[in-house]
Design an enzyme around this catalytic site. Sequence first.
Site, short mmCIF file in Angstrom:
data_model
loop_
_atom_site.label_atom_id
_atom_site.label_comp_id
_atom_site.label_asym_id
_atom_site.label_seq_id
_atom_site.Cartn_x
_atom_site.Cartn_y
_atom_site.Cartn_z
N SER A 183 -6.03 3.07 -6.67
CA SER A 183 -6.97 2.55 -5.67
C SER A 183 -8.43 2.64 -6.09
CB SER A 183 -6.77 3.28 -4.34
OG SER A 183 -6.84 4.69 -4.52
N HIS A 211 -2.27 -1.30 -2.69
CA HIS A 211 -3.24 -2.29 -3.20
C HIS A 211 -2.57 -3.39 -4.02
CE1 HIS A 211 -6.72 -0.01 -1.82
NE2 HIS A 211 -5.97 1.06 -2.10
N LYS A 242 -4.23 -3.43 4.36
CA LYS A 242 -5.15 -3.97 3.34
C LYS A 242 -4.95 -5.48 3.22
CE LYS A 242 -5.15 0.64 1.38
NZ LYS A 242 -6.31 1.21 2.07
C1 PLP Z 1 -2.94 4.03 -2.51
C2 PLP Z 1 -3.02 4.22 -1.03
N1 PLP Z 1 -1.95 4.70 -0.37
C3 PLP Z 1 -1.97 4.89 0.96
C4 PLP Z 1 -3.08 4.60 1.71
C5 PLP Z 1 -3.04 4.86 3.17
O1 PLP Z 1 -2.72 3.71 3.88
P1 PLP Z 1 -3.20 3.55 5.40
O2 PLP Z 1 -4.63 3.16 5.36
O3 PLP Z 1 -2.30 2.51 5.96
O4 PLP Z 1 -3.01 4.89 6.05
C6 PLP Z 1 -4.23 4.10 1.06
C7 PLP Z 1 -5.48 3.77 1.77
O5 PLP Z 1 -5.80 3.86 2.85
C8 PLP Z 1 -4.19 3.90 -0.33
O6 PLP Z 1 -5.26 3.43 -0.97
#
Ligand code: PLP
Length: 391
Positions: A183, A211, A242
Amino acid sequence: MPASLRQHARRTLEELEAAGRRRRPVATGTGDGRLVARHGQELLDFSSNDYLGLARDPEVARAAERALAEHGTGGAASRLITGDHPPYAELEAELAALKGTEDAVVFGSGYLANLGILPALVDRHDLILADKLNHACLVDGARLSGARMIRYPHADVAALRARLERYRGRYRHCLLVTDGVFSMDGDLAPLAELSALAAEHDCWLMTDDAHGVGVLGGGAGSTAAARLSAEEVPLQMGTLSKAVGGYGGYLCAAREVADLIRTRARSFIYTTALPPATVAANTAALRRIRTDPALSRRPLELARRLAAGLGLPAPESPIVPVILGADRAALAAQEELAAAGYLVQAIRPPTVPEGTARLRVTLRAPHRESDVDALAGALAPWVRQTAAEAP
Ligand SMILES: Cc1ncc(COP(=O)(O)O)c(C=O)c1O
């Protein structure tokens, strides 16, 4: 309230402030998907993760409105009580179709998904091998599981192999877990090599494709981009917040695995279902992704255009990091860019390793080519300065 509580909060905040590590949310007006408003100023948004602009898509909004009118505002109870409202079945079927898996389970968010999935699958008798740069919620899920977690250097297949040879035999099950797209760096996990190693050592390969979905592999994500099947990557987790433009998290997996998660993951069981309008919006957005391949290709095309304009290596995802090193340099660059009309977020430790503070640029379908070229012009002095200072 005890005076000590206020004092504790104040002192800790002062220490963080002095270290340049205090964080504050900044009120940000939602715009048209391309522009946002901050402090009364319109900015071109190069920081949101709404990669396809679907959070502002009229067709998606209409699906949410219909579900709102039909099912009301709230989830009412957890999925296992009365919260399994009709839009959920459609969403889970749509996710499984996109990913080519037998089933899918939807959680309240991506964070909740990772907090639930790992402890539902492994415990203190088991081993988790995790990339050093995995997202924080994978680390938290691994900690909650009680399994032994061993991290390997970022994307280093040889180092992972050495750890597997040394430790795998001591544990019952082994979960190999990695971000599909990292990310903060935008690079991809070496999924073909990881899946071969997983097969060799009887490990369960799990990707966090937060992502990747919507923007890689024709919209299906990093497993499809690596030309791998659901057999080779049997646990594909992701978020709907996202590229899908909504909210929620999911796991796509085989039927029995999904059923085990539904019956055991605490963050699935002990929390209220998502609002029906959100669930319906997610489904409509996923349908758009499945039926409009040009839309899902656009963010990566724009990222390549930006990188070419800056003389940076071709990106593998819509995330382009511009690493500046010092926290203060990243903050100064963020401020200067904001003054010029660009919202580009500075990312500092502990989110990224010490000494690698950066600007994290996200390219998104609503951007125009001219927006990207203008940003390249504004970023060029920072990129040149970093190159000149490199050892
Ligand atoms: C790689 C990754 N996994 C999980 C999440 C968490 O997802 P959520 O925003 O739906 O809680 C994020 C970002 O928020 C992320 O960048």
